[in-house]
Design an enzyme around this catalytic site. Structure first.
Site, mmCIF file in Angstrom:
data_model
loop_
_atom_site.group_PDB
_atom_site.id
_atom_site.type_symbol
_atom_site.label_atom_id
_atom_site.label_comp_id
_atom_site.label_asym_id
_atom_site.label_seq_id
_atom_site.Cartn_x
_atom_site.Cartn_y
_atom_site.Cartn_z
ATOM 1 N N ASP A 1 46.559 3.730 -10.437
ATOM 2 C CA ASP A 1 45.646 3.986 -9.317
ATOM 3 C C ASP A 1 46.466 4.299 -8.071
ATOM 4 O OD1 ASP A 1 43.735 3.944 -7.308
ATOM 5 O OD2 ASP A 1 43.453 1.762 -7.386
ATOM 6 N N HIS B 1 41.619 2.729 -11.202
ATOM 7 C CA HIS B 1 40.904 2.157 -10.069
ATOM 8 C C HIS B 1 39.698 1.333 -10.516
ATOM 9 C CE1 HIS B 1 40.330 2.090 -5.736
ATOM 10 N NE2 HIS B 1 39.067 2.451 -5.860
ATOM 11 N N SER C 1 37.669 -1.906 -4.553
ATOM 12 C CA SER C 1 38.113 -0.899 -3.612
ATOM 13 C C SER C 1 37.878 -1.416 -2.182
ATOM 14 C CB SER C 1 37.385 0.423 -3.891
ATOM 15 O OG SER C 1 38.086 1.519 -3.372
#
Length: 495
Positions: free
Chosen positions: A429, A454, A188
């Site tokens: 995601d 994700h 991320s």
């Protein structure tokens, strides 16, 4: 910043930016429910059992100026696990996880890529906590560090990358690992850091695995479709009926709220821990549930299970639309006495990420008009800027990330200046719209999975992992193997 001010900032600004209690899920490897449900003392005991050693590095406050104040130090936490390492004499690799916007404790408890693959690589495992998160607090305490822009100004990606460089060089020296290749891993926001670290510090990192890194989700590199386009798509493809109910629910909330006692009716129906003051709290809370569920989409908190709850009326009752929506809340958050919808308890992680979102990590995420199950509300940079200025006294720099890290023309830049980077993205995601989804060169490659969510590739392995996820991880390991093999050959030639 005082607590009332930060609460107001969250309520006003973060109908347009990623944050807890905001409409989209935060840039985080793990959902909140996983990240904050651990016992610190037991966890640290478990670390010792697993061979994880915790250290603190005397880190420089400001790496980029030479004023007297810039030489101040703070304690930066990192962890090392040498259980599987073959040693510096063998030039065995170092797998380094670059921490992001959360405590290192939560990441150590569920992160899998290093632990699962260290035996294969015979690697030293390193985990580094990001400045201003967890126990890595400059200025002595979180209260001082997170107080205002004067201290928070030292919280940015460039400083964090320089921190990581200093610690990794220190570890290589301390472990006599001068020629051990370093592979940096992040997910991320941490995935963006991993890719950027490889660009900025190629003399330290041999390669990078950037999982679910939306490094193209900025003002100068906006994706064709936005975050909520994917959230909507996932819900619609899972259940058209569920999608339609959610889309209709917003107007129903407005209709009931318009009644003289409307907010009381909604409070009774949705059971917030504090009575609703307006519909924004409720709508943001529901939107966040849908966003988090789509973003991580894992059993038992999957879109399918949430939609099943919404589509199935409670037994022996005549339920209306909002009763069905509340059934989704229960499926997502559990059947509890009340649900925390207001921002009355702000964690230090949220305080820090709020600053980053308001300074350089400006992702223009809004409810666009195209194909959405949400009420349209596009991102408004002017309003966003005014609110950040009013609370921090500084303006956001929406173009700084692309200026500093050079992603305006990502294909050209990474082809000419980058190598040995894996960009992995699950296409379910919502943040994948801002990811690198196509190979850029032979050594800057994209791995996408149609059913992936994700950061799914870097969490702990499970016997229930689908075959495509197993194959994705095997492909990543094979690519990293090739980097290390080429490096070792080059090392032998030079010596």
């Amino acid at each position: 910043m005082p607590l009332p001010s930060i609460i107001l900032l969250l309520l006003v600004i973060f109908s347009t930016i990623s944050c807890t209690h905001s409409k989209e899920a935060r840039l985080s490897v793990f959902p909140k429910k996983l990240r904050y449900t651990f016992d610190g003392e037991k966890l640290h005991d478990n670390f010792a059992d697993l061979g994880i050693e915790i250290f603190f590095f005397e880190q420089t406050l400001d790496h980029f100026t030479y004023t007297p104040g810039s030489y101040k130090k703070f304690r930066q936490r990192y962890a090392v696990n040498s259980k599987y390492w073959e040693g510096g004499k063998s030039n065995a690799p170092i797998l380094a996880y670059l921490g992001a916007e959360s405590s290192m404790d939560s990441e150590l408890s569920v992160l899998g890529f290093l632990k699962d693959n260290a035996p294969h690589f015979k690697a030293l495992m390193v985990y580094i906590e990001h400045r201003f998160y967890g126990e890595t607090m400059p200025f002595g305490s979180a209260d001082e560090a997170l107080k205002n822009a004067k201290t928070l100004g030292y919280l940015n990606a460039a400083q964090a990358l320089a921190d990581y460089a200093g610690i990794l060089l220190h570890i290589k020296e301390a472990y006599s690992a001068k020629h051990s290749p370093v592979i940096v891993i992040g997910g991320s926001y941490g995935g963006m850091l991993a890719a950027w670290f490889k660009l900025k510090y190629p003399h330290i990192a041999l390669g990078a695995l950037a999982s679910s890194a939306p490094l193209l989700y900025f003002e100068d590199t906006l994706p064709k479709h936005g975050y909520f386009y994917i959230v909507t798509k996932v819900f619609k493809e899972t259940s058209q009926k569920c999608h339609n109910k959610i889309r209709k629910s917003w107007d129903e909330i407005d209709r009931i709220a318009a009644k003289p006692n409307g907010l009381s009716i909604l409070s009774k129906k949705f059971k917030p821990c504090n009575p609703l003051n307006d519909t924004i709290e409720l709508k943001n809370y529901l939107s966040n549930i849908y966003a988090v569920t789509a973003q991580y989409n894992n059993n038992p908190s999957s879109v399918a299970s949430l939609c099943e709850a919404i589509n199935t009326s409670p037994p022996n009752t005549k339920s209306d639309l909002l009763d069905q929506i509340f059934a989704g809340v229960v499926a997502s958050s559990g059947n509890i006495s009340c649900y925390g919808m207001s921002s009355d308890q702000i964690t230090n992680d949220v305080r820090a990420w709020t600053w980053q979102s308001c300074s350089e990590m400006v992702m223009p995420i809004g409810y666009e008009k195209e194909d959405t199950m949400f009420q349209p509300k596009p991102f408004n940079m002017s309003n966003f800027t005014k609110n950040c200025e009013s609370h921090y006294g500084v303006s956001p720099r929406p173009h700084w990330v692309t200026t500093y890290f050079g992603s305006q023309d990502v294909k050209l830049i990474f082809r000419r200046f980058g190598n040995n980077i894996i960009f992995s993205n699950g296409l379910l995601d919502p943040y994948s719209v801002g990811g690198v989804l196509e190979d850029i060169s032979d050594t800057v490659v994209a791995i996408t999975t149609r059913d992936g969510s994700h950061c799914q590739d870097i969490v702990l392995k499970s016997k229930d992992d689908p075959e495509w996820l197993v194959m994705q991880r095997e492909k990543e390991v094979k690519i990293i193997d090739s980097w290390i093999s080429t490096y070792q050959k080059d090392l032998n030639i030079s010596s």
